[in-house]
Design a protein around this motif. Structure first.
Motif, PDB file in Angstrom:
ATOM      1  N   GLY A   1       1.425   0.511  -3.696  1.00 35.23           N
ATOM      2  CA  GLY A   1       2.050   0.831  -2.422  1.00 35.23           C
ATOM      3  C   GLY A   1       1.139   1.688  -1.567  1.00 35.23           C
ATOM      4  O   GLY A   1      -0.072   1.742  -1.767  1.00 35.23           O
ATOM      5  N   HIS A   2       1.754   2.365  -0.606  1.00 31.72           N
ATOM      6  CA  HIS A   2       1.010   3.274   0.255  1.00 31.72           C
ATOM      7  C   HIS A   2       0.281   4.312  -0.597  1.00 31.72           C
ATOM      8  O   HIS A   2       0.846   4.838  -1.558  1.00 31.72           O
ATOM      9  CB  HIS A   2       1.967   3.971   1.223  1.00 31.72           C
ATOM     10  CG  HIS A   2       1.279   4.880   2.187  1.00 31.72           C
ATOM     11  ND1 HIS A   2       0.558   4.398   3.266  1.00 31.72           N
ATOM     12  CD2 HIS A   2       1.185   6.236   2.234  1.00 31.72           C
ATOM     13  CE1 HIS A   2       0.060   5.422   3.943  1.00 31.72           C
ATOM     14  NE2 HIS A   2       0.422   6.542   3.329  1.00 31.72           N
TER      15      HIS A   2
ATOM     16  N   TYR B   1      -4.802   2.004  -2.798  1.00 23.96           N
ATOM     17  CA  TYR B   1      -4.146   0.820  -3.348  1.00 23.96           C
ATOM     18  C   TYR B   1      -5.033   0.214  -4.436  1.00 23.96           C
ATOM     19  O   TYR B   1      -6.237   0.028  -4.240  1.00 23.96           O
ATOM     20  CB  TYR B   1      -3.901  -0.213  -2.251  1.00 23.96           C
ATOM     21  CG  TYR B   1      -3.130  -1.427  -2.710  1.00 23.96           C
ATOM     22  CD1 TYR B   1      -1.741  -1.409  -2.736  1.00 23.96           C
ATOM     23  CD2 TYR B   1      -3.782  -2.582  -3.129  1.00 23.96           C
ATOM     24  CE1 TYR B   1      -1.015  -2.521  -3.160  1.00 23.96           C
ATOM     25  CE2 TYR B   1      -3.075  -3.692  -3.560  1.00 23.96           C
ATOM     26  CZ  TYR B   1      -1.688  -3.654  -3.575  1.00 23.96           C
ATOM     27  OH  TYR B   1      -0.983  -4.749  -3.999  1.00 23.96           O
TER      28      TYR B   1
ATOM     29  N   ASP C   1       8.907   0.426  -6.670  1.00 23.64           N
ATOM     30  CA  ASP C   1       8.560  -0.137  -5.371  1.00 23.64           C
ATOM     31  C   ASP C   1       7.751   0.836  -4.524  1.00 23.64           C
ATOM     32  O   ASP C   1       8.046   2.035  -4.459  1.00 23.64           O
ATOM     33  CB  ASP C   1       9.836  -0.521  -4.620  1.00 23.64           C
ATOM     34  CG  ASP C   1       9.541  -1.329  -3.376  1.00 23.64           C
ATOM     35  OD1 ASP C   1       8.788  -2.313  -3.479  1.00 23.64           O
ATOM     36  OD2 ASP C   1      10.056  -0.978  -2.292  1.00 23.64           O
ATOM     37  N   ASN C   2       6.706   0.313  -3.882  1.00 28.59           N
ATOM     38  CA  ASN C   2       5.831   1.096  -3.001  1.00 28.59           C
ATOM     39  C   ASN C   2       5.203   2.277  -3.725  1.00 28.59           C
ATOM     40  O   ASN C   2       4.909   3.305  -3.121  1.00 28.59           O
ATOM     41  CB  ASN C   2       6.593   1.596  -1.765  1.00 28.59           C
ATOM     42  CG  ASN C   2       5.666   2.084  -0.667  1.00 28.59           C
ATOM     43  OD1 ASN C   2       4.563   1.564  -0.489  1.00 28.59           O
ATOM     44  ND2 ASN C   2       6.078   3.104   0.065  1.00 28.59           N
TER      45      ASN C   2
END
Length: 319
Positions: free
Chosen positions: A210-211, A186, A104-105
């Motif tokens: 993510g970032h 990204y 995630d991210n």
């Protein structure tokens, strides 16, 4: 009745004035998307099919096809890894491999499960094609030949936390310092590796979902960017194992094939073009991204991170 009519009339007057002002603001300060839409054909550059890496995943639970298209970096960036990737695609090496990690991210990663995640206890069963290069760490950075775009009247080329300046070159977001290098924005696609001095062969790839993890710049090779189908990767269930690897092998998403665009059947390769980063349209677009003056915005930021100015890419009809 007169009082109500007066209120209604005043409301109508204010509404029309607001709409008129908004139309004027939109005309004077078009949004970035409006600038891109208005860019003349001459400001767009075609992407060669040979620079496209087309990944077809197994269909989703509803039977929908899932295709991800990656644009490969141009010279002088990451060419050793990209030569390997071309050989891997020509050998159909990725066919039958899988997406093995969704953190995630951070990133989605694919390849042979054993190669991707040595801690899983699995061993990579697919022999790599012969003739792959061992790329030195020095190739994370290219020589700065001063070819960066001049982005006029914008904060798009400025200092940031990870380099002296950032700007654009040949349609790509690039950082400059002692040399130049592509950055982890990204959708950027990079090469998985083990500890230094290993730099990865290109058989294990990942994309950023993510970032922007800019701390990876100059530590891992960036070889391209996803230009279509990122949603098929970013929406996948997150892995529950360490670093987002799937502990349950049944959760892995099978890869049916990965091919270069020019290796697909005649007329089957998707066609794309990007907005020339040396064009006046791109300069206006970058300035608008850095200084939002279109009606929705109240306070312009007065600047933009390089990753907040994605290079526009659009699908076009094939020749």
């Amino acid at each position: 009745m007169r009082k109500i009519s007066a209120v209604v009339s005043l409301f109508a007057l204010l509404s029309s004035t607001s709409i008129s002002a908004q139309e004027t603001a939109t005309s004077e300060y078009p949004s970035p998307n409006a600038i891109v839409d208005a860019a003349p054909t001459s400001d767009w550059v075609k992407i060669a099919p040979s620079d496209l890496l087309v990944m077809d995943l197994a269909a989703d639970a509803e039977g929908n096809a899932r295709r991800v298209v990656i644009q490969l970096m141009p010279e002088p960036f990451s060419q050793g890894w990209i030569r390997n990737i071309r050989k891997l695609a020509a050998a159909h090496w990725w066919d039958g491999t899988s997406i093995n990690r969704v953190q995630d991210n951070y990133v989605v990663q694919w390849g042979d499960p054993g190669y991707d995640n040595p801690e899983s206890g699995e061993t990579g069963q697919k022999a790599l094609p012969e003739g792959l290069e061992t790329v030195p760490e020095s190739d994370y950075v290219a020589e700065d030949n001063g070819k960066r775009a001049v982005v006029l009247d914008s904060a798009a080329s400025e200092k940031d936390a990870y380099s002296i300046i950032t700007s654009f070159e040949g349609g790509w977001q690039i950082a400059y310092g002692q040399g130049k290098w592509p950055v982890h924005c990204y959708g950027a696609v990079g090469v998985g590796r083990n500890y230094s001095p290993d730099t990865g062969s290109g058989a294990e790839l990942y994309t950023v979902i993510g970032h922007a993890p800019r701390h990876l710049d100059r530590n891992i090779a960036v070889i391209g960017r996803v230009i279509e189908g990122i949603e098929h990767l970013s929406s996948l269930p997150r892995g529950k194992g360490q670093l987002g690897f799937y502990e349950d092998a049944s959760k892995r998403v099978p890869i049916r094939s990965i091919r270069l665009g020019d290796a697909l059947a005649e007329g089957a390769s998707p066609a794309f073009e990007y907005l020339d980063t040396e064009s006046s349209s791109f300069a206006k677009y970058a300035d608008a991204r850095a200084n939002r003056l279109d009606p929705f915005f109240i306070v312009p930021a007065g600047g933009a991170d390089i990753c907040n100015i994605p290079v526009p890419v659009r699908r076009v009809s094939g020749e």
